[in-house]
Motif scaffolding. Structure first.
Motif, PDB file in Angstrom:
ATOM      1  N   VAL A   1      15.010 -43.755  38.112  1.00 14.59           N
ATOM      2  CA  VAL A   1      14.060 -43.724  39.228  1.00 14.59           C
ATOM      3  C   VAL A   1      13.429 -42.332  39.259  1.00 14.59           C
ATOM      4  CG1 VAL A   1      13.768 -44.015  41.710  1.00 14.59           C
ATOM      5  CG2 VAL A   1      15.458 -45.378  40.485  1.00 14.59           C
ATOM      6  N   MET A   2      12.110 -42.268  39.127  1.00 14.18           N
ATOM      7  CA  MET A   2      11.403 -40.985  39.028  1.00 14.18           C
ATOM      8  C   MET A   2      10.236 -40.947  39.997  1.00 14.18           C
ATOM      9  SD  MET A   2      11.272 -40.872  34.857  1.00 14.18           S
ATOM     10  CE  MET A   2      11.320 -39.133  34.561  1.00 14.18           C
ATOM     11  N   GLY A   3       9.727 -39.755  40.236  1.00 14.51           N
ATOM     12  CA  GLY A   3       8.566 -39.626  41.114  1.00 14.51           C
ATOM     13  C   GLY A   3       8.527 -38.280  41.795  1.00 14.51           C
ATOM     14  N   HIS A   4       7.518 -38.078  42.644  1.00 13.09           N
ATOM     15  CA  HIS A   4       7.317 -36.806  43.339  1.00 13.09           C
ATOM     16  C   HIS A   4       8.339 -36.639  44.460  1.00 13.09           C
ATOM     17  CE1 HIS A   4       4.707 -33.362  44.183  1.00 13.09           C
ATOM     18  NE2 HIS A   4       4.889 -33.610  45.473  1.00 13.09           N
ATOM     19  N   VAL A   5       8.541 -35.383  44.846  1.00 15.33           N
ATOM     20  CA  VAL A   5       9.493 -35.086  45.917  1.00 15.33           C
ATOM     21  C   VAL A   5       9.043 -35.764  47.219  1.00 15.33           C
ATOM     22  CG1 VAL A   5       8.351 -32.921  46.604  1.00 15.33           C
ATOM     23  CG2 VAL A   5      10.781 -33.220  47.029  1.00 15.33           C
TER      24      VAL A   5
ATOM     25  N   ILE B   1       7.393 -48.858  32.006  1.00 14.22           N
ATOM     26  CA  ILE B   1       7.349 -48.345  33.379  1.00 14.22           C
ATOM     27  C   ILE B   1       7.073 -49.476  34.355  1.00 14.22           C
ATOM     28  CG2 ILE B   1       6.113 -46.790  34.958  1.00 14.22           C
ATOM     29  CD1 ILE B   1       5.465 -45.045  32.502  1.00 14.22           C
ATOM     30  N   VAL B   2       7.859 -49.511  35.432  1.00 17.67           N
ATOM     31  CA  VAL B   2       7.594 -50.395  36.571  1.00 17.67           C
ATOM     32  C   VAL B   2       7.259 -49.484  37.746  1.00 17.67           C
ATOM     33  CG1 VAL B   2       8.562 -52.068  38.194  1.00 17.67           C
ATOM     34  CG2 VAL B   2       9.146 -52.210  35.763  1.00 17.67           C
TER      35      VAL B   2
ATOM     36  N   GLY C   1      16.486 -37.630  32.090  1.00 20.12           N
ATOM     37  CA  GLY C   1      16.585 -38.979  32.639  1.00 20.12           C
ATOM     38  C   GLY C   1      15.762 -39.968  31.840  1.00 20.12           C
ATOM     39  N   ALA C   2      14.557 -39.515  31.401  1.00 19.64           N
ATOM     40  CA  ALA C   2      13.685 -40.403  30.618  1.00 19.64           C
ATOM     41  C   ALA C   2      14.295 -40.731  29.263  1.00 19.64           C
ATOM     42  CB  ALA C   2      12.318 -39.750  30.442  1.00 19.64           C
TER      43      ALA C   2
ATOM     44  N   HIS D   1       6.804 -37.872  31.021  1.00 17.48           N
ATOM     45  CA  HIS D   1       8.139 -37.910  30.414  1.00 17.48           C
ATOM     46  C   HIS D   1       8.473 -39.326  29.942  1.00 17.48           C
ATOM     47  CE1 HIS D   1       9.166 -33.843  31.097  1.00 17.48           C
ATOM     48  NE2 HIS D   1       9.321 -33.923  32.402  1.00 17.48           N
ATOM     49  N   ALA D   2       8.191 -40.308  30.787  1.00 18.37           N
ATOM     50  CA  ALA D   2       8.508 -41.698  30.453  1.00 18.37           C
ATOM     51  C   ALA D   2       7.684 -42.175  29.259  1.00 18.37           C
ATOM     52  CB  ALA D   2       8.260 -42.597  31.670  1.00 18.37           C
ATOM     53  N   GLN D   3       6.392 -41.818  29.253  1.00 14.72           N
ATOM     54  CA  GLN D   3       5.542 -42.240  28.131  1.00 14.72           C
ATOM     55  C   GLN D   3       5.931 -41.537  26.836  1.00 14.72           C
ATOM     56  OE1 GLN D   3       1.638 -41.484  29.839  1.00 14.72           O
ATOM     57  NE2 GLN D   3       1.390 -43.638  30.420  1.00 14.72           N
TER      58      GLN D   3
END
Length: 616
Positions: A116-120, A217-218, A182-183, A209-211
């Motif tokens: 699970v990733m994203g901005h603060v 990606i969801v 994490g990625a 990072h994921a790409q």
């Protein structure tokens, strides 16, 4: 062949094509062993090349390149991956061959690993909280995740009970390395974007990072219940980064969720499993020794080193001997995300492991060894290599030409830090952030030690010797350590939010900078007549045109707009025959400028002082 080199020192010379392979952080002695030379001779050669180093000091790649070029050798510094492969092959461990030997009949389905990733503050932890129905977010400082955690949940999918492993990563900008890690360990990335906030800097970074890791990606569009929420805006923004929703003809699943109200959670889990089944071959061999990665680690007062590991292949059992980075030991106990004791963990299972000799770093790989002795030897060699690499990194390169000058000018100012934190990932993130602080060339920052756990007497002793400041991140001093620090005058600072530490250290560094001065003009005087004095030299009979002429201030003389006298001092100042300390505008005076006698009628005398300029 032996030939004289610089300074008449005789050393074996290469033909320019001979390749010498060296590990990171090697010393002159290591190089000398490779070319069968006397280390003292190489120290002398390096000295003549303008570099000072001892025979056992770890050197960086640039220094070896200079030395190798001079002696006719091509230096190859072995990459960390090759170094690790060579180290393990010396113990007859070959993971690549092991993977190639696995056929379809040995591989079994495993649960997907989801990061699970994203901005603060976009609701990542609250989303996981909704998935797990436990209150993780309440224990966080300022609502900011500063650790990385792993959990496994069960979900009913197409009449089958399916397991999904979730990894939570911090969204604060300081934790780039943890998001990248994490990625790399994940199968699917869930990118959480707040519907009222849209795409933010760490959203883009997490997406990159994921790409880069080639991970599907969801997108979870969170906070759809908030006033001002605009999910369509989020979709439009992410389309610019290559995430095109299915309804726009793309292949990225977007799910609207409200973590606060628990809406859309089942739909998100369905999207994760559908993506996993459609895009991934999630299989691993559970019937072999375990391999995986340490996601996080900390030092527990009662239990010792505790590592959260993710098993990637094989099955980890209680009693196995494992090596994780520079840590080794026998697995004494394993716990799942609820704190329940388990005896074995298969592929994609995150577990807490007890029994390691020390705290591994977040991101270290782990594997099972045949016996404890082998594990101890591998960990020992890794630790020695890491120590040498760190020494080479810490070494400040300064040439003979500018060494004396730098010391004389007082330019070598260093702020030494000792970092201690509750988990290794947070310490790593803090170190990375601090080393990125830029306050100019006059000051440098050096982390002389970092570790996990409470601040100990050893830390205080090290700080005393190296005049360092101790930074405690979510940790406190051990018993009687605070008293020792107070006695020794060691500055200890404690933080629970990472940017508090960053701000304070930045201010400290700015305080260490050499003060900047600016010239403030005090007054100007026009020379009307020049008098000769056997005692004071030439005296400039002048009238003050602006400001104040003050005795003992700095001065310069200009003629026709050009400076003809610089670095002068008003040695004497008189009003008629009386000495004066200052003379104001429109008054006449006699000005003596010491040994400077080249004063003529019509010259202008400017007086000024240097004042310290506040830094912004």
């Amino acid at each position: 062949m032996s030939a004289p080199s610089l300074g008449g020192v005789s050393v074996p010379r290469g033909d320019g094509s001979a390749i010498v392979r060296l590990r990171r952080g090697s010393s002159i002695t290591d190089f000398a062993d490779k070319i069968e030379a006397n280390p003292a001779a190489l120290v002398t050669v390096l000295f003549h090349l303008g570099e000072m180093a001892t025979a056992t000091q770890s050197l960086d790649e640039e220094t070896f390149d200079v030395l190798g070029t001079e002696l006719g050798y091509k230096i190859q510094v072995v990459s960390p991956e090759d170094e690790e492969r060579e180290l393990l092959s010396s113990f007859d461990i070959d993971f690549d061959a092991e993977l190639e030997a696995e056929g379809d009949e040995q591989l079994e389905a495993r649960p997907p690993v989801v990061t699970v990733m994203g901005h603060v503050d976009h609701g990542k932890t609250r989303l996981l909280d909704a998935v797990r129905n436990t209150k993780v977010v309440e224990g966080e400082h300022g609502g900011i995740t500063q650790h990385i955690g792993a959990y496994q949940i069960q979900h009913q999918h197409e009449e089958n009970e399916r397991a999904i492993t979730f990894i939570d990563t911090p969204g604060h900008e300081a934790f780039t390395a943890m998001r990248a890690r994490g990625a790399k360990v994940t199968d699917i990335a869930v990118l959480v974007v707040a519907a009222d906030d849209g795409v933010m800097p760490q959203t883009v970074e997490a997406l990159n990072h994921a790409q880069a890791a080639n991970v599907p990606i969801v997108v979870a569009v969170n906070k759809i219940d908030k006033e001002g929420a605009n999910p369509d805006k989020v979709k439009g923004q992410l389309t610019e980064y290559g995430l095109v929703p299915e309804e726009y003809g793309g292949d990225t699943m977007f799910v609207h969720v409200s973590a606060l109200k628990g809406e859309g959670i089942d739909e998100l889990l369905e999207a994760v499993l559908l993506t996993a089944d459609a895009a991934l071959d999630m299989r691993a061999n559970p019937n072999k020794d375990a391999r995986g990665i340490a996601i996080e680690a900390n030092l527990d007062k009662g239990r010792g080193a505790v590592a959260t590991v993710l098993v990637q292949s094989g099955t980890l059992k209680v009693g196995d001997t494992i090596v994780a980075g520079t840590a080794h030991g026998r697995v004494r106990a394993m716990f799942d995300e609820n704190g329940d004791v388990i005896t074995e963990a298969g592929p994609s299972r995150p577990v807490q492991v007890l029994g390691l000799s020390n705290v591994p770093r977040a991101g270290d790989t782990f594997f099972v060894t045949d016996d404890e002795r082998t594990g101890r030897q591998i960990a020992g060699k890794r630790e020695a290599a890491d120590r040498n690499a760190a020494l080479a990194k810490r070494r400040k390169r300064i040439s003979l030409e500018d060494f004396d000058q730098a010391v004389a000018d007082g330019k070598v100012d260093t702020l030494n830090l000792i970092l201690k934190g509750d988990v290794s990932g947070a310490v790593e993130a803090l170190e990375d952030s601090l080393l990125k602080i830029d306050v100019g060339e006059g000051v440098q920052l050096r982390v002389i030690h970092r570790g996990v756990g409470a601040i100990t007497q050893n830390d205080v002793n090290l700080a005393t010797v190296d005049n360092a400041i101790i930074i405690g991140f979510n940790v406190k001093p051990a018993e009687r350590v605070a008293d020792l620090a107070e006695r020794e005058g060691v500055d200890m600072r404690f933080y629970s939010v990472i940017y508090g530490a960053i701000d304070d250290i930045e201010l400290a560094l700015k305080g260490m900078l050499k003060p900047e001065y600016e010239e403030i003009q005090l007054g100007t005087a026009e020379v009307r007549e020049v008098f000769r004095s056997s005692k004071f030299g030439n005296i400039a009979g002048s009238i003050v045109r602006s400001g104040i002429i003050r005795r003992n201030t700095k001065a310069r003389v200009t003629r026709g707009g050009k400076v003809i006298g610089e670095g002068l001092t008003v040695d004497s100042l008189k009003r008629f025959k009386d000495d004066a300390t200052e003379v104001r505008t429109d008054f006449e005076c006699g000005i003596g400028l010491g040994s400077f006698n080249d004063v003529k009628e019509g010259d202008t005398i400017e007086t000024f002082e240097m004042r310290e300029k506040p830094r912004v």
